[in-house]
Design a protein around this motif. Structure first.
Motif, PDB file in Angstrom:
ATOM      1  N   GLY A   1       0.803  -1.224   0.000  1.00  0.00           N
ATOM      2  CA  GLY A   1       0.000   0.000   0.000  1.00  0.00           C
ATOM      3  C   GLY A   1       0.841   1.282   0.000  1.00  0.00           C
ATOM      4  O   GLY A   1       0.297   2.387   0.011  1.00  0.00           O
ATOM      5  N   VAL A   2       2.180   1.147  -0.006  1.00  0.00           N
ATOM      6  CA  VAL A   2       3.050   2.341   0.009  1.00  0.00           C
ATOM      7  C   VAL A   2       3.083   2.949  -1.402  1.00  0.00           C
ATOM      8  O   VAL A   2       3.273   2.238  -2.386  1.00  0.00           O
ATOM      9  CB  VAL A   2       4.486   1.964   0.462  1.00  0.00           C
ATOM     10  CG1 VAL A   2       5.428   3.164   0.341  1.00  0.00           C
ATOM     11  CG2 VAL A   2       4.473   1.441   1.897  1.00  0.00           C
ATOM     12  N   VAL A   3       2.880   4.257  -1.489  1.00  0.00           N
ATOM     13  CA  VAL A   3       2.979   4.953  -2.787  1.00  0.00           C
ATOM     14  C   VAL A   3       4.115   5.978  -2.716  1.00  0.00           C
ATOM     15  O   VAL A   3       4.554   6.361  -1.622  1.00  0.00           O
ATOM     16  CB  VAL A   3       1.635   5.646  -3.165  1.00  0.00           C
ATOM     17  CG1 VAL A   3       0.557   4.619  -3.456  1.00  0.00           C
ATOM     18  CG2 VAL A   3       1.178   6.604  -2.065  1.00  0.00           C
ATOM     19  N   ALA A   4       4.568   6.419  -3.911  1.00  0.00           N
ATOM     20  CA  ALA A   4       5.776   7.254  -3.996  1.00  0.00           C
ATOM     21  C   ALA A   4       5.668   8.543  -3.178  1.00  0.00           C
ATOM     22  O   ALA A   4       6.687   9.037  -2.679  1.00  0.00           O
ATOM     23  CB  ALA A   4       6.080   7.571  -5.460  1.00  0.00           C
ATOM     24  N   THR A   5       4.460   9.082  -3.020  1.00  0.00           N
ATOM     25  CA  THR A   5       4.325  10.339  -2.248  1.00  0.00           C
ATOM     26  C   THR A   5       4.653  10.131  -0.763  1.00  0.00           C
ATOM     27  O   THR A   5       4.808  11.097  -0.029  1.00  0.00           O
ATOM     28  CB  THR A   5       2.891  10.909  -2.367  1.00  0.00           C
ATOM     29  OG1 THR A   5       1.973   9.859  -2.039  1.00  0.00           O
ATOM     30  CG2 THR A   5       2.612  11.432  -3.770  1.00  0.00           C
ATOM     31  N   MET A   6       4.736   8.882  -0.336  1.00  0.00           N
ATOM     32  CA  MET A   6       5.065   8.607   1.082  1.00  0.00           C
ATOM     33  C   MET A   6       6.578   8.514   1.306  1.00  0.00           C
ATOM     34  O   MET A   6       7.024   8.409   2.447  1.00  0.00           O
ATOM     35  CB  MET A   6       4.428   7.283   1.532  1.00  0.00           C
ATOM     36  CG  MET A   6       2.916   7.284   1.515  1.00  0.00           C
ATOM     37  SD  MET A   6       2.316   5.631   1.963  1.00  0.00           S
ATOM     38  CE  MET A   6       0.559   5.872   1.784  1.00  0.00           C
ATOM     39  N   TYR A   7       7.362   8.510   0.229  1.00  0.00           N
ATOM     40  CA  TYR A   7       8.812   8.334   0.391  1.00  0.00           C
ATOM     41  C   TYR A   7       9.404   9.534   1.143  1.00  0.00           C
ATOM     42  O   TYR A   7       8.961  10.673   0.969  1.00  0.00           O
ATOM     43  CB  TYR A   7       9.509   8.216  -0.969  1.00  0.00           C
ATOM     44  CG  TYR A   7       9.143   6.980  -1.771  1.00  0.00           C
ATOM     45  CD1 TYR A   7       8.551   5.869  -1.181  1.00  0.00           C
ATOM     46  CD2 TYR A   7       9.400   6.935  -3.145  1.00  0.00           C
ATOM     47  CE1 TYR A   7       8.212   4.755  -1.921  1.00  0.00           C
ATOM     48  CE2 TYR A   7       9.073   5.809  -3.900  1.00  0.00           C
ATOM     49  CZ  TYR A   7       8.470   4.733  -3.285  1.00  0.00           C
ATOM     50  OH  TYR A   7       8.137   3.637  -4.017  1.00  0.00           O
ATOM     51  N   SER A   8      10.432   9.264   1.953  1.00  0.00           N
ATOM     52  CA  SER A   8      11.131  10.337   2.675  1.00  0.00           C
ATOM     53  C   SER A   8      12.636  10.111   2.560  1.00  0.00           C
ATOM     54  O   SER A   8      13.080   9.197   1.858  1.00  0.00           O
ATOM     55  CB  SER A   8      10.648  10.401   4.124  1.00  0.00           C
ATOM     56  OG  SER A   8      10.744   9.124   4.724  1.00  0.00           O
ATOM     57  N   ASP A   9      13.424  10.942   3.269  1.00  0.00           N
ATOM     58  CA  ASP A   9      14.868  10.966   2.989  1.00  0.00           C
ATOM     59  C   ASP A   9      15.758  10.388   4.092  1.00  0.00           C
ATOM     60  O   ASP A   9      16.978  10.497   4.013  1.00  0.00           O
ATOM     61  CB  ASP A   9      15.294  12.414   2.704  1.00  0.00           C
ATOM     62  CG  ASP A   9      15.040  13.325   3.918  1.00  0.00           C
ATOM     63  OD1 ASP A   9      14.563  12.813   4.960  1.00  0.00           O
ATOM     64  OD2 ASP A   9      15.318  14.535   3.818  1.00  0.00           O
ATOM     65  N   GLY A  10      15.192   9.795   5.112  1.00  0.00           N
ATOM     66  CA  GLY A  10      16.017   9.185   6.164  1.00  0.00           C
ATOM     67  C   GLY A  10      16.376  10.138   7.294  1.00  0.00           C
ATOM     68  O   GLY A  10      17.024   9.738   8.269  1.00  0.00           O
ATOM     69  N   ALA A  11      15.935  11.409   7.196  1.00  0.00           N
ATOM     70  CA  ALA A  11      16.307  12.391   8.232  1.00  0.00           C
ATOM     71  C   ALA A  11      15.669  12.042   9.581  1.00  0.00           C
ATOM     72  O   ALA A  11      16.259  12.269  10.642  1.00  0.00           O
ATOM     73  CB  ALA A  11      15.880  13.795   7.796  1.00  0.00           C
ATOM     74  N   ARG A  12      14.462  11.482   9.541  1.00  0.00           N
ATOM     75  CA  ARG A  12      13.778  11.158  10.796  1.00  0.00           C
ATOM     76  C   ARG A  12      14.533  10.041  11.552  1.00  0.00           C
ATOM     77  O   ARG A  12      14.636  10.075  12.787  1.00  0.00           O
ATOM     78  CB  ARG A  12      12.346  10.725  10.489  1.00  0.00           C
ATOM     79  CG  ARG A  12      11.432  11.008  11.602  1.00  0.00           C
ATOM     80  CD  ARG A  12       9.974  10.879  11.293  1.00  0.00           C
ATOM     81  NE  ARG A  12       9.270  11.138  12.528  1.00  0.00           N
ATOM     82  CZ  ARG A  12       8.762  12.308  12.880  1.00  0.00           C
ATOM     83  NH1 ARG A  12       8.833  13.327  12.073  1.00  0.00           N
ATOM     84  NH2 ARG A  12       8.173  12.451  14.048  1.00  0.00           N
ATOM     85  N   ALA A  13      15.041   9.082  10.793  1.00  0.00           N
ATOM     86  CA  ALA A  13      15.817   8.002  11.434  1.00  0.00           C
ATOM     87  C   ALA A  13      17.086   8.574  12.071  1.00  0.00           C
ATOM     88  O   ALA A  13      17.464   8.191  13.188  1.00  0.00           O
ATOM     89  CB  ALA A  13      16.150   6.918  10.417  1.00  0.00           C
ATOM     90  N   GLN A  14      17.726   9.515  11.373  1.00  0.00           N
ATOM     91  CA  GLN A  14      18.929  10.165  11.942  1.00  0.00           C
ATOM     92  C   GLN A  14      18.553  10.934  13.206  1.00  0.00           C
ATOM     93  O   GLN A  14      19.291  10.941  14.189  1.00  0.00           O
ATOM     94  CB  GLN A  14      19.561  11.131  10.917  1.00  0.00           C
ATOM     95  CG  GLN A  14      20.183  10.435   9.714  1.00  0.00           C
ATOM     96  CD  GLN A  14      21.366   9.533  10.084  1.00  0.00           C
ATOM     97  OE1 GLN A  14      21.931   9.643  11.167  1.00  0.00           O
ATOM     98  NE2 GLN A  14      21.723   8.623   9.178  1.00  0.00           N
ATOM     99  N   GLY A  15      17.394  11.600  13.165  1.00  0.00           N
ATOM    100  CA  GLY A  15      16.911  12.360  14.327  1.00  0.00           C
ATOM    101  C   GLY A  15      16.696  11.446  15.522  1.00  0.00           C
ATOM    102  O   GLY A  15      16.982  11.809  16.668  1.00  0.00           O
ATOM    103  N   MET A  16      16.198  10.243  15.270  1.00  0.00           N
ATOM    104  CA  MET A  16      15.984   9.289  16.372  1.00  0.00           C
ATOM    105  C   MET A  16      17.322   8.845  16.961  1.00  0.00           C
ATOM    106  O   MET A  16      17.443   8.669  18.188  1.00  0.00           O
ATOM    107  CB  MET A  16      15.173   8.086  15.874  1.00  0.00           C
ATOM    108  CG  MET A  16      14.915   7.047  16.950  1.00  0.00           C
ATOM    109  SD  MET A  16      14.113   7.690  18.452  1.00  0.00           S
ATOM    110  CE  MET A  16      12.410   7.800  17.915  1.00  0.00           C
ATOM    111  N   ALA A  17      18.335   8.664  16.097  1.00  0.00           N
ATOM    112  CA  ALA A  17      19.663   8.271  16.604  1.00  0.00           C
ATOM    113  C   ALA A  17      20.161   9.337  17.585  1.00  0.00           C
ATOM    114  O   ALA A  17      20.704   9.020  18.650  1.00  0.00           O
ATOM    115  CB  ALA A  17      20.635   8.096  15.433  1.00  0.00           C
ATOM    116  N   THR A  18      19.949  10.607  17.250  1.00  0.00           N
ATOM    117  CA  THR A  18      20.359  11.713  18.134  1.00  0.00           C
ATOM    118  C   THR A  18      19.528  11.701  19.421  1.00  0.00           C
ATOM    119  O   THR A  18      20.058  11.875  20.521  1.00  0.00           O
ATOM    120  CB  THR A  18      20.164  13.070  17.403  1.00  0.00           C
ATOM    121  OG1 THR A  18      20.802  12.976  16.135  1.00  0.00           O
ATOM    122  CG2 THR A  18      20.741  14.224  18.185  1.00  0.00           C
TER     123      THR A  18
END
Ligand code: ATP
Length: 302
Positions: free
Chosen positions: A194-211
């Motif tokens: 059910g994932v569509v291209a408009t849902m794609y993101s850039d990985g910044a949120r995962a980096q934010g969680m690491a911090t």
């Protein structure tokens, strides 16, 4: 901790090994795009938590699996048995094992239950069969069984990228959480489908969680949660929103869905707080657990 290893008199190898296999949650899961091989490119922060299956491995002439659960297969499609078959083939040995699996992690719930069982069998049979493989060598077998399996060989917290198989360890905080499972299974393929291209993101949120994890502040971890797959799952299963709303109303600092669902989790200030939230959220059909994040291995001898 009860050390339950029976050593063979002749070889010094354990003949019987009892293990616990912890599950994981995804504190963040982002879909970055779709790859040519059909997999999605993801960035996810995985955290091992102390809701665990229990396994007993016994040296035997046959290779067989018994389980307490009625909703998992007992043939070669069970990931625990598949792990034993894969290890046996890769090691070129003709050994057997009797695997007893006590399932406590909900099945098809986004908690990686099958994957942690597979990792436990790799770690355990490496000892019972006296193979002496390194963790790196076990990881080659693990990735053949599923993208989440290598994570469970290490445990703690990790950033997983690529198909979810490229791992970088992260600092763990002493997090306490509440898991809520609706007793309804969702298929990983259905949710990813059910994932569509408009849902794609850039990985910044995962980096934010690491911090946020490095800050060791549950409030910052709670503010950094996010799961792209939750948009797909909650549009199909209204219970996802209901469980999150119940967690927040009970005092959780933040809540999100784990993996492809449908389990959701809430972040607590402390383990006592997690137990209070759990007591307030409990509904007849929902499974509810107060758990701690594991800083060490997901697979442990018991
Ligand atoms: P993933 O996101 O990796 O699919 P999950 O936590 O959502 O993991 P699992 O509990 O691993 O889901 O179950 C996924 C499927 O694997 C189910 O359909 C189940 O029947 C099958 N399965 C095979 N072996 C096992 C096992 N040992 N434990 C649980 N499920 C298993």
């Amino acid at each position: 901790m009860l050390w339950c290893v029976v050593l063979s008199k002749r070889s010094g190898k354990p003949r019987r090994l009892a293990l616990s296999a912890a599950c994981k949650i995804n504190l963040v899961l982002e879909v970055l795009g779709r790859r040519d091989d059909g997999y999605h490119e993801i960035a996810t922060v995985m955290q091992a938590v102390d809701l665990s299956d229990r396994l007993v491995l016994e040296d035997a002439n046959v290779l067989e699996l018994r389980t307490t659960a009625s909703d998992v297969p007992t043939d070669g499609t069970n990931l625990a048995l598949k792990a034993a078959l894969t290890l046996r083939e890769m090691a070129g040995v003709s050994r057997g094992a009797r695997i007893t699996l006590d399932k406590r992690i909900p099945v098809a719930a986004g908690l990686g239950g099958g994957s942690t069982d597979a990792a436990a069998v790799l770690v355990g049979l490496n000892r019972v069969w006296g193979l002496g493989w390194s963790t790196a060598r076990l990881a080659d077998a693990a990735v053949k069984l599923g993208m989440d399996v290598p994570f469970f060989l290490h445990g703690g917290a990790a950033l997983a990228t690529g198909r979810g198989d490229r791992l970088a360890p992260l600092t763990c905080s002493a997090l306490s959480l509440v898991l809520v499972n609706p007793g309804v299974a969702a298929s990983t393929a259905e949710i990813y489908g059910g994932v569509v291209a408009t849902m794609y993101s850039d990985g910044a949120r995962a980096q934010g969680m690491a911090t946020a994890l490095r800050s060791r502040q549950p409030g910052r971890v709670a503010a950094s949660l996010g799961n792209t797959l939750e948009r797909v799952a909650s549009a199909r299963y209204r219970v996802v929103e209901q469980m999150e709303a119940a967690l927040l109303a009970a005092g959780a600092l933040g809540a999100a869905m784990s993996g492809s669902g449908l389990t959701v989790f809430g972040i607590a200030r402390s383990y006592d707080h997690a137990r209070q939230i759990r007591a307030r959220v409990t509904r007849a059909r929902w499974g509810c657990w107060a758990v701690r994040a594991l800083r060490g291995p997901a697979i442990r001898m018991r």
